[in-house]
Motif scaffolding. Sequence first.
Motif, PDB file in Angstrom:
ATOM      1  N   GLU A  17      16.663  22.863   5.969  1.00 45.69           N
ATOM      2  CA  GLU A  17      16.778  21.544   5.348  1.00 45.69           C
ATOM      3  C   GLU A  17      16.533  21.633   3.850  1.00 45.69           C
ATOM      4  N   LYS A  18      17.101  20.696   3.111  1.00 46.55           N
ATOM      5  CA  LYS A  18      16.810  20.552   1.677  1.00 46.55           C
ATOM      6  C   LYS A  18      15.633  19.590   1.556  1.00 46.55           C
ATOM      7  N   VAL A  19      14.631  20.005   0.786  1.00 45.91           N
ATOM      8  CA  VAL A  19      13.394  19.236   0.709  1.00 45.91           C
ATOM      9  C   VAL A  19      13.127  18.872  -0.752  1.00 45.91           C
ATOM     10  N   PHE A  20      12.775  17.613  -0.956  1.00 49.73           N
ATOM     11  CA  PHE A  20      12.416  17.127  -2.289  1.00 49.73           C
ATOM     12  C   PHE A  20      10.948  16.707  -2.286  1.00 49.73           C
ATOM     13  N   LEU A  21      10.186  17.246  -3.214  1.00 48.61           N
ATOM     14  CA  LEU A  21       8.816  16.801  -3.434  1.00 48.61           C
ATOM     15  C   LEU A  21       8.759  16.159  -4.818  1.00 48.61           C
ATOM     16  N   GLU A  22       8.246  14.928  -4.841  1.00 47.81           N
ATOM     17  CA  GLU A  22       8.235  14.175  -6.089  1.00 47.81           C
ATOM     18  C   GLU A  22       6.819  14.052  -6.643  1.00 47.81           C
ATOM     19  N   CYS A  23       6.737  14.066  -7.956  1.00 44.27           N
ATOM     20  CA  CYS A  23       5.458  13.919  -8.642  1.00 44.27           C
ATOM     21  C   CYS A  23       5.645  12.985  -9.829  1.00 44.27           C
ATOM     22  N   VAL A  24       4.725  12.045  -9.977  1.00 45.98           N
ATOM     23  CA  VAL A  24       4.792  11.091 -11.085  1.00 45.98           C
ATOM     24  C   VAL A  24       3.426  11.021 -11.754  1.00 45.98           C
ATOM     25  N   GLN A  25       3.428  11.066 -13.089  1.00 46.85           N
ATOM     26  CA  GLN A  25       2.182  10.895 -13.840  1.00 46.85           C
ATOM     27  C   GLN A  25       2.336   9.724 -14.806  1.00 46.85           C
ATOM     28  N   ASP A  26       1.196   9.069 -15.063  1.00 48.15           N
ATOM     29  CA  ASP A  26       1.254   7.819 -15.830  1.00 48.15           C
ATOM     30  C   ASP A  26       0.613   7.929 -17.207  1.00 48.15           C
ATOM     31  N   MET A  27       0.408   9.160 -17.704  1.00 44.29           N
ATOM     32  CA  MET A  27      -0.309   9.315 -18.969  1.00 44.29           C
ATOM     33  C   MET A  27       0.560   9.888 -20.082  1.00 44.29           C
ATOM     34  N   ASP A  28       1.861   9.848 -19.907  1.00 44.55           N
ATOM     35  CA  ASP A  28       2.760  10.293 -20.968  1.00 44.55           C
ATOM     36  C   ASP A  28       2.540  11.763 -21.342  1.00 44.55           C
ATOM     37  N   HIS A  29       2.169  12.581 -20.358  1.00 46.72           N
ATOM     38  CA  HIS A  29       1.951  14.001 -20.617  1.00 46.72           C
ATOM     39  C   HIS A  29       3.273  14.750 -20.761  1.00 46.72           C
ATOM     40  N   GLU A  30       3.304  15.661 -21.728  1.00 45.23           N
ATOM     41  CA  GLU A  30       4.502  16.476 -21.910  1.00 45.23           C
ATOM     42  C   GLU A  30       4.635  17.541 -20.819  1.00 45.23           C
ATOM     43  N   ASN A  31       3.516  18.158 -20.463  1.00 48.04           N
ATOM     44  CA  ASN A  31       3.563  19.291 -19.527  1.00 48.04           C
ATOM     45  C   ASN A  31       3.377  18.842 -18.090  1.00 48.04           C
ATOM     46  N   MET A  32       4.184  19.402 -17.210  1.00 50.64           N
ATOM     47  CA  MET A  32       3.996  19.189 -15.781  1.00 50.64           C
ATOM     48  C   MET A  32       4.189  20.505 -15.055  1.00 50.64           C
ATOM     49  N   PHE A  33       3.487  20.641 -13.922  1.00 53.93           N
ATOM     50  CA  PHE A  33       3.419  21.921 -13.212  1.00 53.93           C
ATOM     51  C   PHE A  33       3.540  21.702 -11.704  1.00 53.93           C
ATOM     52  N   CYS A  91       0.909  19.209  -7.646  1.00 54.92           N
ATOM     53  CA  CYS A  91       1.508  18.902  -8.937  1.00 54.92           C
ATOM     54  C   CYS A  91       0.384  18.644  -9.940  1.00 54.92           C
ATOM     55  N   ALA A  92       0.629  18.989 -11.199  1.00 54.06           N
ATOM     56  CA  ALA A  92      -0.360  18.738 -12.240  1.00 54.06           C
ATOM     57  C   ALA A  92       0.348  18.368 -13.530  1.00 54.06           C
ATOM     58  N   SER A  93      -0.380  17.702 -14.419  1.00 60.51           N
ATOM     59  CA  SER A  93       0.178  17.393 -15.732  1.00 60.51           C
ATOM     60  C   SER A  93      -0.892  17.590 -16.791  1.00 60.51           C
ATOM     61  N   SER A  94      -0.443  17.788 -18.022  1.00 63.39           N
ATOM     62  CA  SER A  94      -1.384  17.946 -19.132  1.00 63.39           C
ATOM     63  C   SER A  94      -0.672  17.666 -20.444  1.00 63.39           C
ATOM     64  N   LEU A  95      -1.474  17.414 -21.462  1.00 65.29           N
ATOM     65  CA  LEU A  95      -0.938  17.385 -22.814  1.00 65.29           C
ATOM     66  C   LEU A  95      -0.705  18.827 -23.264  1.00 65.29           C
ATOM     67  N   PRO A  96       0.136  19.039 -24.262  1.00 61.21           N
ATOM     68  CA  PRO A  96       0.282  20.398 -24.780  1.00 61.21           C
ATOM     69  C   PRO A  96      -1.029  20.867 -25.389  1.00 61.21           C
ATOM     70  N   PRO A  97      -1.363  22.147 -25.250  1.00 62.94           N
ATOM     71  CA  PRO A  97      -2.586  22.648 -25.878  1.00 62.94           C
ATOM     72  C   PRO A  97      -2.541  22.428 -27.388  1.00 62.94           C
ATOM     73  N   ARG A  98      -3.660  22.039 -27.942  1.00 63.00           N
ATOM     74  CA  ARG A  98      -3.738  21.804 -29.382  1.00 63.00           C
ATOM     75  C   ARG A  98      -4.694  22.810 -29.990  1.00 63.00           C
ATOM     76  N   ALA A  99      -4.772  22.817 -31.292  1.00 62.89           N
ATOM     77  CA  ALA A  99      -5.595  23.813 -31.972  1.00 62.89           C
ATOM     78  C   ALA A  99      -7.049  23.740 -31.522  1.00 62.89           C
ATOM     79  N   GLU A 100      -7.527  22.546 -31.215  1.00 65.48           N
ATOM     80  CA  GLU A 100      -8.927  22.393 -30.828  1.00 65.48           C
ATOM     81  C   GLU A 100      -9.167  22.818 -29.384  1.00 65.48           C
TER      82      GLU A 100
END
Lengths: 117, 115
Positions: A17-33, A91-100
């Motif tokens: 079967e073809k399987v779809f797993l969906e992930c949604v984040q609500d914090m406007d994060h650029e990165n998702m995993f 699934c996970a999300s994050s902002l891009p790593p910054r200098a700090e």
Amino acid sequence: DVKVTQSSRYLVKRTGEKVFLECVQDMDHENMFWYRQDPGLGLRLIYFSYDVKMKEKGDIPEGYSVSREKKERFSLILESASTNQTSMYLCASSLPPRAEKLTDTQYFGPGTRLTVL
Amino acid sequence: GNSVTQMEGPVTLSEEAFLTINCTYTATGYPSLFWYVQYPGEGLQLLLKATKADDKGSNKGFEATYRKETTSFHLEKGSVQVSDSAVYFCALNLDWGTSYGKLTFGQGTILTVHP
């Protein structure tokens, strides 16, 4: 608070079967995993995305593909499910790593436990 | 390559016992180090982190110190509670400029605390 939601907590599918797993984040994060979690193996990265329509392979991409058409949504696709893809998918999300290095925390969804029969 | 090794579990303790979960890493560059916790039926959540050598991360009574000389980041708590029962993951994140924030995880350690 950051919220990452996954479309299903439990899924049972048949081999092929073809399987779809969906992930949604609500914090406007650029990165998702997408990870899979297996006992004794920890979490292994399948794919990640650092922007809309951008994707990179992780450590175990074989048998999987992903789609990111909108910033908040990241889909994992199993083109033809097999029994060795029975696992917990996180699934996970994050902002891009910054200098700090203060914004590289990843925020996780509750997981989807997929069983392929 | 980069890797994280955690002590094998499961770990079973009585309430109020002292906890140590060992974590060592191999990495090129200067990683940030994390402990994530996964409570039953939930996803992972960040417990604590340290971004440079000798930093101590702490949260909810847990502590870990970034030891560059021994490449370790051991998790400790002086008195565990039943509610600490969970799976604990050590993880590292390499220099932000090259990795997009990807994490490398250890295999996880299951902790069970009995009353």
